[in-house]
Design a protein around this motif. Structure first.
Motif, PDB file in Angstrom:
ATOM      1  N   LEU A 150       3.200  -2.222  19.398  1.00 25.68           N
ATOM      2  CA  LEU A 150       3.308  -3.671  19.559  1.00 25.68           C
ATOM      3  C   LEU A 150       4.339  -3.901  20.665  1.00 25.68           C
ATOM      4  CD1 LEU A 150       2.153  -6.176  18.050  1.00 25.68           C
ATOM      5  CD2 LEU A 150       4.224  -6.148  16.649  1.00 25.68           C
ATOM      6  N   GLU A 187       0.804   0.488   1.272  1.00 25.28           N
ATOM      7  CA  GLU A 187       0.953   1.768   0.567  1.00 25.28           C
ATOM      8  C   GLU A 187       2.353   2.349   0.797  1.00 25.28           C
ATOM      9  OE1 GLU A 187      -2.327   4.387   1.470  1.00 25.28           O
ATOM     10  OE2 GLU A 187      -3.790   3.032   0.593  1.00 25.28           O
ATOM     11  N   VAL A 202       6.345  -8.537   7.041  1.00 25.48           N
ATOM     12  CA  VAL A 202       6.151  -9.644   7.967  1.00 25.48           C
ATOM     13  C   VAL A 202       4.707  -9.554   8.445  1.00 25.48           C
ATOM     14  CG1 VAL A 202       7.019 -10.840   9.983  1.00 25.48           C
ATOM     15  CG2 VAL A 202       8.522  -9.313   8.709  1.00 25.48           C
ATOM     16  N   GLU A 203       3.918 -10.547   8.090  1.00 22.79           N
ATOM     17  CA  GLU A 203       2.479 -10.503   8.367  1.00 22.79           C
ATOM     18  C   GLU A 203       2.076 -11.726   9.178  1.00 22.79           C
ATOM     19  OE1 GLU A 203      -0.420  -8.565   7.943  1.00 22.79           O
ATOM     20  OE2 GLU A 203      -1.268 -10.313   8.932  1.00 22.79           O
ATOM     21  N   ALA A 235       3.733 -15.052   9.991  1.00 19.57           N
ATOM     22  CA  ALA A 235       4.936 -14.755  10.796  1.00 19.57           C
ATOM     23  C   ALA A 235       4.611 -13.647  11.793  1.00 19.57           C
ATOM     24  CB  ALA A 235       6.073 -14.310   9.876  1.00 19.57           C
ATOM     25  N   VAL A 237       5.628 -10.975  14.521  1.00 20.90           N
ATOM     26  CA  VAL A 237       6.763 -10.208  15.042  1.00 20.90           C
ATOM     27  C   VAL A 237       6.631 -10.115  16.560  1.00 20.90           C
ATOM     28  CG1 VAL A 237       7.800  -7.912  15.135  1.00 20.90           C
ATOM     29  CG2 VAL A 237       7.150  -8.908  12.934  1.00 20.90           C
ATOM     30  N   GLY A 267      -2.225  -1.635  12.652  1.00 20.54           N
ATOM     31  CA  GLY A 267      -3.547  -1.135  13.007  1.00 20.54           C
ATOM     32  C   GLY A 267      -3.489   0.182  13.749  1.00 20.54           C
ATOM     33  N   VAL A 346      -7.308   0.605  -1.412  1.00 19.96           N
ATOM     34  CA  VAL A 346      -5.878   0.552  -1.097  1.00 19.96           C
ATOM     35  C   VAL A 346      -5.153   1.065  -2.341  1.00 19.96           C
ATOM     36  CG1 VAL A 346      -3.977  -0.894  -0.310  1.00 19.96           C
ATOM     37  CG2 VAL A 346      -6.320  -1.464   0.339  1.00 19.96           C
TER      38      VAL A 346
HETATM   39  P1  NAD Z   1      -4.625  -3.191   9.394  1.00 19.33           P
HETATM   40  O1  NAD Z   1      -5.379  -3.647  10.569  1.00 19.33           O
HETATM   41  O2  NAD Z   1      -5.318  -2.983   8.109  1.00 19.33           O
HETATM   42  O3  NAD Z   1      -3.422  -4.224   9.101  1.00 19.33           O
HETATM   43  C1  NAD Z   1      -2.492  -4.566  10.101  1.00 19.33           C
HETATM   44  C2  NAD Z   1      -1.876  -5.920   9.797  1.00 19.33           C
HETATM   45  O4  NAD Z   1      -0.896  -6.177  10.788  1.00 19.33           O
HETATM   46  C3  NAD Z   1      -2.875  -7.059   9.846  1.00 19.33           C
HETATM   47  O5  NAD Z   1      -2.814  -7.764   8.641  1.00 19.33           O
HETATM   48  C4  NAD Z   1      -2.389  -7.880  11.041  1.00 19.33           C
HETATM   49  O6  NAD Z   1      -2.606  -9.265  10.869  1.00 19.33           O
HETATM   50  C5  NAD Z   1      -0.897  -7.553  11.077  1.00 19.33           C
HETATM   51  N1  NAD Z   1      -0.266  -7.791  12.398  1.00 19.33           N
HETATM   52  C6  NAD Z   1      -0.747  -7.479  13.624  1.00 19.33           C
HETATM   53  N2  NAD Z   1       0.132  -7.849  14.584  1.00 19.33           N
HETATM   54  C7  NAD Z   1       1.195  -8.395  13.974  1.00 19.33           C
HETATM   55  C8  NAD Z   1       2.435  -8.972  14.419  1.00 19.33           C
HETATM   56  N3  NAD Z   1       2.763  -9.049  15.720  1.00 19.33           N
HETATM   57  N4  NAD Z   1       3.307  -9.442  13.495  1.00 19.33           N
HETATM   58  C9  NAD Z   1       3.009  -9.370  12.179  1.00 19.33           C
HETATM   59  N5  NAD Z   1       1.856  -8.842  11.703  1.00 19.33           N
HETATM   60  C10 NAD Z   1       0.949  -8.357  12.576  1.00 19.33           C
HETATM   61  O7  NAD Z   1      -3.868  -1.876   9.876  1.00 19.33           O
HETATM   62  P2  NAD Z   1      -3.102  -0.697   9.134  1.00 19.33           P
HETATM   63  O8  NAD Z   1      -2.639  -1.088   7.773  1.00 19.33           O
HETATM   64  O9  NAD Z   1      -2.101  -0.244  10.131  1.00 19.33           O
HETATM   65  O10 NAD Z   1      -4.231   0.399   8.961  1.00 19.33           O
HETATM   66  C11 NAD Z   1      -4.869   0.954  10.109  1.00 19.33           C
HETATM   67  C12 NAD Z   1      -6.243   1.449   9.754  1.00 19.33           C
HETATM   68  O11 NAD Z   1      -6.173   2.542   8.863  1.00 19.33           O
HETATM   69  C13 NAD Z   1      -7.090   0.390   9.109  1.00 19.33           C
HETATM   70  O12 NAD Z   1      -8.381   0.457   9.639  1.00 19.33           O
HETATM   71  C14 NAD Z   1      -7.092   0.785   7.662  1.00 19.33           C
HETATM   72  O13 NAD Z   1      -8.278   0.386   6.984  1.00 19.33           O
HETATM   73  C15 NAD Z   1      -6.968   2.288   7.727  1.00 19.33           C
HETATM   74  N6  NAD Z   1      -6.299   2.783   6.539  1.00 19.33           N
HETATM   75  C16 NAD Z   1      -6.933   2.757   5.361  1.00 19.33           C
HETATM   76  C17 NAD Z   1      -6.285   3.178   4.212  1.00 19.33           C
HETATM   77  C18 NAD Z   1      -6.995   3.163   2.935  1.00 19.33           C
HETATM   78  O14 NAD Z   1      -8.184   2.937   2.923  1.00 19.33           O
HETATM   79  N7  NAD Z   1      -6.311   3.387   1.817  1.00 19.33           N
HETATM   80  C19 NAD Z   1      -4.980   3.594   4.256  1.00 19.33           C
HETATM   81  C20 NAD Z   1      -4.353   3.592   5.456  1.00 19.33           C
HETATM   82  C21 NAD Z   1      -5.032   3.176   6.598  1.00 19.33           C
END
Ligand code: NAD
Length: 461
Positions: A150, A187, A202-203, A235, A237, A267, A346
């Motif tokens: 980011l 997690e 912070v989401e 919010a 970041v 992400g 999750v």
């Molecule tokens: P994600 O995309 O699921 O969530 C990232 C969150 O960050 C989103 O809610 C987004 O709105 C928020 N965000 C983005 N920019 C922001 C900012 N500037 N300020 C605040 N919030 C912000 O990503 P992740 O949790 O990093 O996971 C990555 C990938 O790995 C996903 O595709 C996920 O499905 C996968 N994953 C899956 C599992 C599982 O199935 N148990 C576990 C870990 C990861």
């Protein structure tokens, strides 16, 4: 020059599973991996180590808080973070060595080093010693993804880190800020919170877990808040940096947050650099992913791609299914992945699990549906387990009764979702689930009751 029928680049769940299946189908297969351990992000620095720490931290939390509900007295409960981390490493080590063993058993040749496309049909591997060239009729790209960065967030590989660092922190942070309330943030945030950190999420969005059922995600958020997690929603970041011993996280329109460590979990991005895509004329799309058709063929003849590097949910099991389908197509002409039935889980407490469409999805698509739901508080086994939070929700087509989606918040939701996935794969109706005998007393009875509710006749509510 060495020759193989198939060369796979990347030994994660997409690549190594494809290599094994291709070997089963009689191909001469090689797999190129630059990390010393096989298994990719999932086994080394993702799904598996996080589940190991989730389990350890959950046991600790249970020993502190839950055992007394069962009439069990404990003395003072404490933990040894070093031993917890060492156990996690042993779990990872056993599994990654297991993949190496499977390669030997199936006769998959392993090349250690970085694999790059030199031209269609030719891969160059650079590692220790002279580069090696491999000729192959088919090349499968499964290079995976890495944590997204980011702008403004100054990752220092220590206090301000991604999931990779947060899986191995040497001490419990007093105050942890998690940027992003997706699966990874929730997690790992849960792990450190259970071990004693004060965790603030912070989401950017006004909800957690985008893509999951909105109502269940909201119910989950309230449960997580009861566990002591704090959520700042809506919010964004804009920056995070070290200031001496502290970290400072800047959010648009709010006071900066001060903390001891920061986890960036916004992400993941496909890894395509250094793959030699330009040498075979493959152009990534705007999101950096490799475009493929339904046979996983790229624009270059004989070059295929699966997993996090192509469009779709970034999930280990999806990558594996694609790898299998891709090589089955190559050898037999058949093989497909049903994109409508890919479960997602999750692993918080309680777990959240989903397969198929959400209510939000169906409304947007104008598909008429009926929703049935059943709370775990009315399930005998959940009572006995002392885990009564959450519920099962089944969405069925209003006219055909075909199950379109199943969403579960509750104990062992990740295991319960398998029944829903199997039912959907067979085109089941909610009546099919409702008429299937479910053992008593099990959590799975809640799935049956939700199906009954979709038919308007729950028995135990
Ligand atoms: P994600 O995309 O699921 O969530 C990232 C969150 O960050 C989103 O809610 C987004 O709105 C928020 N965000 C983005 N920019 C922001 C900012 N500037 N300020 C605040 N919030 C912000 O990503 P992740 O949790 O990093 O996971 C990555 C990938 O790995 C996903 O595709 C996920 O499905 C996968 N994953 C899956 C599992 C599982 O199935 N148990 C576990 C870990 C990861």
């Amino acid at each position: 020059m060495e020759h193989h029928d198939l060369v796979v680049i990347g030994a994660g769940p997409g690549g190594y599973v494809a290599a094994l299946r291709a070997a089963q189908l009689g191909l001469s297969v090689a797999c190129v991996e630059r990390e010393p351990a096989l298994g990719g992000t999932c086994l080394r620095i993702g799904c598996i180590p996080s589940k190991a720490l989730l389990e350890s931290s959950e046991l600790y939390a249970a020993a502190r808080k839950d055992l007394k509900k069962h009439g069990i007295r404990t003395g003072r409960v404490s933990f040894d973070l070093g031993r917890m981390m060492a156990r996690k490493e042993r779990v990872v080590d056993t599994l990654t060595r297991g993949v190496a063993g499977l390669f030997r058993k199936h006769g998959v040749t392993r090349y250690a080093g970085h694999g790059r496309l030199a031209e269609p049909g030719r891969v160059v591997v650079t590692g220790e010693g002279e580069p090696r060239e491999i000729e192959a009729r088919h090349i499968l790209l499964a290079p995976g993804s890495r944590s997204a960065e980011l702008p403004g967030v100054e990752l220092d590989g220590d206090r301000i880190g991604t999931s990779t660092e947060a899986l191995s922190w040497p001490e419990v942070p007093g105050r942890l800020v998690v940027i992003g309330a997706g699966a990874i943030g929730l997690e790992l945030g849960s792990v450190w919170s259970r071990l004693g950190a004060k965790v603030t999420f912070v989401e950017y969005l006004d909800r957690i877990l985008p893509g999951m059922d909105g109502a269940l995600a909201e119910e989950a958020r309230k449960l997580f808040e009861k566990q002591g997690l704090t959520f700042l929603l809506g919010a964004r970041v804009t920056a995070a940096r070290r200031e001496g011993e502290e970290c400072v996280v800047a959010c648009e329109g709010r006071e900066p947050l001060r903390c001891d460590r920061v986890l960036l979990a916004v992400g993941r991005r496909p890894v395509t650099e250094g793959l030699g895509l330009e040498a075979v004329g493959i152009e990534p799309d705007a999101a950096g992913r490799i475009p493929v058709n339904e046979r996983f063929e790229t624009s270059a003849p004989g070059v295929y791609a699966v997993g996090d590097v192509i469009a779709g949910p970034m999930l280990a099991h999806r990558a594996s299914e694609e790898g299998i389908a891709c090589v089955e197509r190559i050898v037999t002409g058949y093989g497909h992945v049903n994109r409508e039935v890919i479960p997602a889980i999750v692993y918080t407490r309680p777990e959240l699990a989903a397969v198929g469409r959400t209510e939000e999805d169906l409304r947007e698509a104008g598909i008429p549906f009926r929703a049935g739901s059943f709370p775990f508080r009315a399930n005998g086994r959940a009572r006995a387990l002392e885990s009564t939070e959450g519920r099962v929700k089944i969405l069925a087509h209003a006219e055909t009764d075909r199950v379109l989606g199943v969403h579960i918040l509750g104990p062992r939701a990740g295991d319960l979702i398998a029944e829903a996935a199997a039912a959907m794969e067979f085109g089941a109706s909610s009546e099919d689930i409702a008429r299937t005998c479910h053992a008593h007393p099990t959590l799975s009875e809640a799935v049956r009751e939700a199906a009954l509710d979709a038919l308007g006749r729950p028995l135990h509510l």
